[in-house]
Design a protein around this motif. Structure first.
Motif, PDB file in Angstrom:
ATOM      1  N   ALA A  45     -34.394 -16.187  68.224  1.00 16.04           N
ATOM      2  CA  ALA A  45     -33.150 -16.614  67.568  1.00 16.04           C
ATOM      3  C   ALA A  45     -33.425 -17.921  67.677  1.00 16.04           C
ATOM      4  O   ALA A  45     -32.303 -18.200  69.319  1.00 16.04           O
ATOM      5  CB  ALA A  45     -32.013 -15.844  67.145  1.00 16.04           C
ATOM      6  N   HIS A  46     -32.783 -19.347  67.531  1.00 16.14           N
ATOM      7  CA  HIS A  46     -32.611 -20.252  67.189  1.00 16.14           C
ATOM      8  C   HIS A  46     -31.309 -20.242  67.833  1.00 16.14           C
ATOM      9  O   HIS A  46     -30.896 -20.920  69.128  1.00 16.14           O
ATOM     10  CB  HIS A  46     -33.224 -21.525  66.494  1.00 16.14           C
ATOM     11  CG  HIS A  46     -32.511 -23.068  66.886  1.00 16.14           C
ATOM     12  ND1 HIS A  46     -33.328 -23.678  68.523  1.00 16.14           N
ATOM     13  CD2 HIS A  46     -32.026 -24.727  66.511  1.00 16.14           C
ATOM     14  CE1 HIS A  46     -32.783 -24.495  68.022  1.00 16.14           C
ATOM     15  NE2 HIS A  46     -31.921 -25.105  67.089  1.00 16.14           N
ATOM     16  N   HIS A  47     -29.930 -20.037  67.070  1.00 14.78           N
ATOM     17  CA  HIS A  47     -28.837 -20.008  66.990  1.00 14.78           C
ATOM     18  C   HIS A  47     -28.206 -19.000  68.387  1.00 14.78           C
ATOM     19  O   HIS A  47     -28.689 -17.821  67.748  1.00 14.78           O
ATOM     20  CB  HIS A  47     -27.660 -20.358  65.948  1.00 14.78           C
ATOM     21  CG  HIS A  47     -28.098 -21.583  65.323  1.00 14.78           C
ATOM     22  ND1 HIS A  47     -27.886 -21.559  64.232  1.00 14.78           N
ATOM     23  CD2 HIS A  47     -28.398 -22.802  65.483  1.00 14.78           C
ATOM     24  CE1 HIS A  47     -28.360 -22.868  63.706  1.00 14.78           C
ATOM     25  NE2 HIS A  47     -28.288 -23.523  64.417  1.00 14.78           N
ATOM     26  N   PRO A  48     -27.456 -19.041  69.460  1.00 13.93           N
ATOM     27  CA  PRO A  48     -26.882 -18.044  69.632  1.00 13.93           C
ATOM     28  C   PRO A  48     -26.150 -17.150  69.075  1.00 13.93           C
ATOM     29  O   PRO A  48     -25.150 -17.320  68.087  1.00 13.93           O
ATOM     30  CB  PRO A  48     -25.773 -18.258  71.231  1.00 13.93           C
ATOM     31  CG  PRO A  48     -26.218 -20.485  70.848  1.00 13.93           C
ATOM     32  CD  PRO A  48     -27.144 -20.419  69.482  1.00 13.93           C
ATOM     33  N   ALA A  90     -33.124 -19.286  71.253  1.00 10.19           N
ATOM     34  CA  ALA A  90     -34.059 -20.745  72.395  1.00 10.19           C
ATOM     35  C   ALA A  90     -33.417 -21.621  71.616  1.00 10.19           C
ATOM     36  O   ALA A  90     -33.974 -21.925  70.325  1.00 10.19           O
ATOM     37  CB  ALA A  90     -35.489 -20.718  72.618  1.00 10.19           C
ATOM     38  N   HIS A  91     -32.046 -22.399  72.064  1.00  8.11           N
ATOM     39  CA  HIS A  91     -31.931 -23.234  71.554  1.00  8.11           C
ATOM     40  C   HIS A  91     -31.943 -25.089  71.456  1.00  8.11           C
ATOM     41  O   HIS A  91     -32.705 -25.097  71.272  1.00  8.11           O
ATOM     42  CB  HIS A  91     -29.840 -22.917  71.661  1.00  8.11           C
ATOM     43  CG  HIS A  91     -28.646 -23.308  70.619  1.00  8.11           C
ATOM     44  ND1 HIS A  91     -27.661 -23.948  70.805  1.00  8.11           N
ATOM     45  CD2 HIS A  91     -29.607 -23.766  69.502  1.00  8.11           C
ATOM     46  CE1 HIS A  91     -27.276 -24.463  70.089  1.00  8.11           C
ATOM     47  NE2 HIS A  91     -27.919 -24.782  68.496  1.00  8.11           N
ATOM     48  N   THR A  92     -30.920 -25.190  72.796  1.00  7.32           N
ATOM     49  CA  THR A  92     -31.172 -26.731  72.982  1.00  7.32           C
ATOM     50  C   THR A  92     -32.303 -26.708  74.024  1.00  7.32           C
ATOM     51  O   THR A  92     -33.271 -27.883  73.646  1.00  7.32           O
ATOM     52  CB  THR A  92     -30.148 -27.383  73.928  1.00  7.32           C
ATOM     53  OG1 THR A  92     -29.468 -26.525  74.480  1.00  7.32           O
ATOM     54  CG2 THR A  92     -28.823 -27.497  72.962  1.00  7.32           C
ATOM     55  N   GLY A 124     -33.103 -32.481  64.611  1.00 12.16           N
ATOM     56  CA  GLY A 124     -33.286 -31.224  63.412  1.00 12.16           C
ATOM     57  C   GLY A 124     -31.549 -30.969  63.571  1.00 12.16           C
ATOM     58  O   GLY A 124     -31.317 -30.894  64.841  1.00 12.16           O
ATOM     59  N   GLY A 125     -30.841 -29.519  63.104  1.00 10.72           N
ATOM     60  CA  GLY A 125     -29.717 -29.821  63.089  1.00 10.72           C
ATOM     61  C   GLY A 125     -28.643 -30.273  63.266  1.00 10.72           C
ATOM     62  O   GLY A 125     -28.169 -31.443  62.265  1.00 10.72           O
ATOM     63  N   ALA A 126     -27.390 -30.049  63.346  1.00  6.78           N
ATOM     64  CA  ALA A 126     -26.527 -31.636  63.338  1.00  6.78           C
ATOM     65  C   ALA A 126     -26.131 -32.485  64.551  1.00  6.78           C
ATOM     66  O   ALA A 126     -26.894 -32.278  65.515  1.00  6.78           O
ATOM     67  CB  ALA A 126     -25.146 -30.756  63.923  1.00  6.78           C
ATOM     68  N   SER A 133     -29.732 -29.569  55.333  1.00  3.20           N
ATOM     69  CA  SER A 133     -29.440 -28.129  55.533  1.00  3.20           C
ATOM     70  C   SER A 133     -30.508 -27.808  56.835  1.00  3.20           C
ATOM     71  O   SER A 133     -30.568 -28.601  57.449  1.00  3.20           O
ATOM     72  CB  SER A 133     -29.710 -27.379  54.633  1.00  3.20           C
ATOM     73  OG  SER A 133     -29.592 -25.769  54.993  1.00  3.20           O
ATOM     74  N   HIS A 134     -28.563 -27.606  57.558  1.00  2.00           N
ATOM     75  CA  HIS A 134     -29.518 -27.681  59.382  1.00  2.00           C
ATOM     76  C   HIS A 134     -30.347 -26.377  58.997  1.00  2.00           C
ATOM     77  O   HIS A 134     -31.084 -26.760  59.785  1.00  2.00           O
ATOM     78  CB  HIS A 134     -27.656 -27.675  59.603  1.00  2.00           C
ATOM     79  CG  HIS A 134     -27.635 -26.882  60.960  1.00  2.00           C
ATOM     80  ND1 HIS A 134     -26.827 -27.230  62.182  1.00  2.00           N
ATOM     81  CD2 HIS A 134     -28.277 -26.263  62.131  1.00  2.00           C
ATOM     82  CE1 HIS A 134     -26.503 -26.851  62.809  1.00  2.00           C
ATOM     83  NE2 HIS A 134     -27.754 -26.465  62.668  1.00  2.00           N
ATOM     84  N   TRP A 135     -30.056 -25.210  58.723  1.00  2.00           N
ATOM     85  CA  TRP A 135     -30.887 -24.160  58.386  1.00  2.00           C
ATOM     86  C   TRP A 135     -31.946 -25.011  58.002  1.00  2.00           C
ATOM     87  O   TRP A 135     -33.527 -24.143  59.453  1.00  2.00           O
ATOM     88  CB  TRP A 135     -30.502 -22.953  57.558  1.00  2.00           C
ATOM     89  CG  TRP A 135     -31.180 -21.735  57.243  1.00  2.00           C
ATOM     90  CD1 TRP A 135     -32.029 -20.811  58.325  1.00  2.00           C
ATOM     91  CD2 TRP A 135     -32.714 -21.981  56.098  1.00  2.00           C
ATOM     92  NE1 TRP A 135     -33.150 -20.170  57.711  1.00  2.00           N
ATOM     93  CE2 TRP A 135     -33.230 -20.743  56.606  1.00  2.00           C
ATOM     94  CE3 TRP A 135     -32.883 -22.641  55.051  1.00  2.00           C
ATOM     95  CZ2 TRP A 135     -34.520 -20.669  55.629  1.00  2.00           C
ATOM     96  CZ3 TRP A 135     -33.557 -22.324  54.353  1.00  2.00           C
ATOM     97  CH2 TRP A 135     -34.249 -21.819  54.238  1.00  2.00           C
ATOM     98  N   SER A 173     -33.728 -27.600  58.339  1.00  2.00           N
ATOM     99  CA  SER A 173     -34.541 -28.765  58.795  1.00  2.00           C
ATOM    100  C   SER A 173     -35.081 -27.710  60.440  1.00  2.00           C
ATOM    101  O   SER A 173     -35.758 -28.869  61.317  1.00  2.00           O
ATOM    102  CB  SER A 173     -33.028 -29.451  59.770  1.00  2.00           C
ATOM    103  OG  SER A 173     -32.493 -28.830  60.183  1.00  2.00           O
ATOM    104  N   GLU A 174     -34.399 -27.020  60.527  1.00  2.00           N
ATOM    105  CA  GLU A 174     -34.405 -26.009  61.767  1.00  2.00           C
ATOM    106  C   GLU A 174     -35.980 -24.985  61.550  1.00  2.00           C
ATOM    107  O   GLU A 174     -36.816 -24.996  62.627  1.00  2.00           O
ATOM    108  CB  GLU A 174     -33.330 -26.015  62.524  1.00  2.00           C
ATOM    109  CG  GLU A 174     -32.393 -26.365  62.980  1.00  2.00           C
ATOM    110  CD  GLU A 174     -31.061 -26.003  64.006  1.00  2.00           C
ATOM    111  OE1 GLU A 174     -30.155 -26.754  64.621  1.00  2.00           O
ATOM    112  OE2 GLU A 174     -30.400 -25.460  63.341  1.00  2.00           O
ATOM    113  N   TRP A 175     -35.618 -24.257  60.809  1.00  2.00           N
ATOM    114  CA  TRP A 175     -35.798 -23.502  59.914  1.00  2.00           C
ATOM    115  C   TRP A 175     -37.741 -23.653  60.247  1.00  2.00           C
ATOM    116  O   TRP A 175     -38.678 -23.446  60.710  1.00  2.00           O
ATOM    117  CB  TRP A 175     -35.822 -23.096  58.384  1.00  2.00           C
ATOM    118  CG  TRP A 175     -36.784 -22.175  58.394  1.00  2.00           C
ATOM    119  CD1 TRP A 175     -36.386 -20.420  58.221  1.00  2.00           C
ATOM    120  CD2 TRP A 175     -38.271 -21.674  57.774  1.00  2.00           C
ATOM    121  NE1 TRP A 175     -37.462 -19.654  57.759  1.00  2.00           N
ATOM    122  CE2 TRP A 175     -38.819 -20.763  57.106  1.00  2.00           C
ATOM    123  CE3 TRP A 175     -39.081 -23.040  56.531  1.00  2.00           C
ATOM    124  CZ2 TRP A 175     -39.792 -20.103  56.242  1.00  2.00           C
ATOM    125  CZ3 TRP A 175     -40.237 -22.566  56.125  1.00  2.00           C
ATOM    126  CH2 TRP A 175     -40.302 -21.426  55.377  1.00  2.00           C
TER     127      TRP A 175
HETATM  128 ZN   LIG Z   1     -28.982 -25.689  64.582  1.00  2.00          ZN
END
Ligand SMILES: [Zn+2]
Length: 273
Positions: free
Chosen positions: A64-67, A99-101, A185-187, A232-234, A236-238
């Motif tokens: 997952a990207h977001h924790p 796997a986030h930042t 991507g994201g905020a 959309s945040h989701w 842009s990261e998808w």
């Molecule tokens: Zn994000």
């Protein structure tokens, strides 16, 4: 058989933990390093729907990207969303890794995937990562092959991203020509004052709030600053998930890597006035 431990080492090579922000929580969340892995599903957010979809697809691991768990956890009460998610993962014997930042900053990371989808050239980070070489860092800036009206760029983004209720919102004139595009991507409102953003013709990001967007708009009007494109945040990261699945497949050909298409954008419909 491939183990979670082997997967973790490949992930460290692909998205080194050293690239993560100090506040972030990345790495293995659920599972045992001795467990075996045959099918890894990639997603932006972990929700019960995403877990059910992964289970139905026969996946035994989620990246997952977001924790799911970012702050201190004192309970996995199954009546809560997060407790329920952890319990579902364990019951279905699905491991979880974040796997986030660390996946944002790398040369084939989240913003970089969006830049490639837009076919930008001469792509570089908005802010270079202090501890790494090459094209790593936060956000990306690059050039469109031909100057394109802002409205056409926005429509192109709408076709690249998966559909969401709010679509693509734009602050700027439809016909204005865009050559240089900054994106995150994201905020991405924390990058609004960066020179690489301010000297672009358009800045694409997510979660732009009223005050930062409105102040930026007024500044941009007087200084010929960039248009803003809010997506959309989701979504842009998808876009990155396919890149990640491709890169991991090359490194671990015996494991199946697939992308979850469960929409975890939180909005369901839009009323247009
Ligand atoms: Zn994000």
């Amino acid at each position: 058989m491939t183990t979670v431990n082997e997967l973790c080492s490949i992930i460290e090579q692909t998205w080194p933990a050293a690239g993560a922000e100090s506040w972030d929580s990345i790495g293995l969340v659920v599972g045992h390093r001795r467990d075996t892995v045959t099918h890894v599903r990639l997603c932006v957010d972990v929700t019960p729907d995403v877990i059910a979809d992964a289970h139905a697809a026969g996946a035994d691991f989620l990246i997952a990207h977001h924790p799911l768990l970012l702050r201190g956890v004192t309970s996995i009460d199954e009546e809560t969303y997060k407790g329920n998610s952890v319990a579902l993962l364990i019951r279905h014997r699905i491991g979880l890794l974040t796997a986030h930042t660390n996946a944002d900053v790398v040369s084939r990371g989240v913003s970089d995937s969006l830049a490639r989808a837009l076919e930008l050239t001469d792509v570089e980070p908005i802010v270079a990562h202090p501890h790494s070489v090459g094209h790593s860092g936060i956000g990306r800036v690059g050039n469109l092959v031909t100057p394109t009206p802002l409205g056409v760029v926005a429509r192109r983004i709408a076709t690249i991203l998966p559909a969401t209720a709010a679509g693509v919102r734009v602050s700027g004139e439809y016909e204005r020509l865009v050559s240089r595009v900054a994106l995150c991507g994201g905020a991405g409102d924390s990058l609004l004052s960066e020179p690489q953003v301010r000297t672009a013709d358009a800045y694409i990001t997510s979660d732009l709030r009223h005050h930062p967007a409105s102040e930026f708009r007024e500044w941009a009007k007087s200084e010929n600053g960039p248009a803003l494109v809010d997506v959309s945040h989701w979504a842009s990261e998808w876009v990155w998930l396919a890149t990640a699945a491709h890169d991991l497949t090359e490194r671990m050909p015996s494991v199946v890597f697939s992308v979850s298409d469960v929409r975890t954008d939180p909005w369901d419909f839009l009323v247009v006035q």
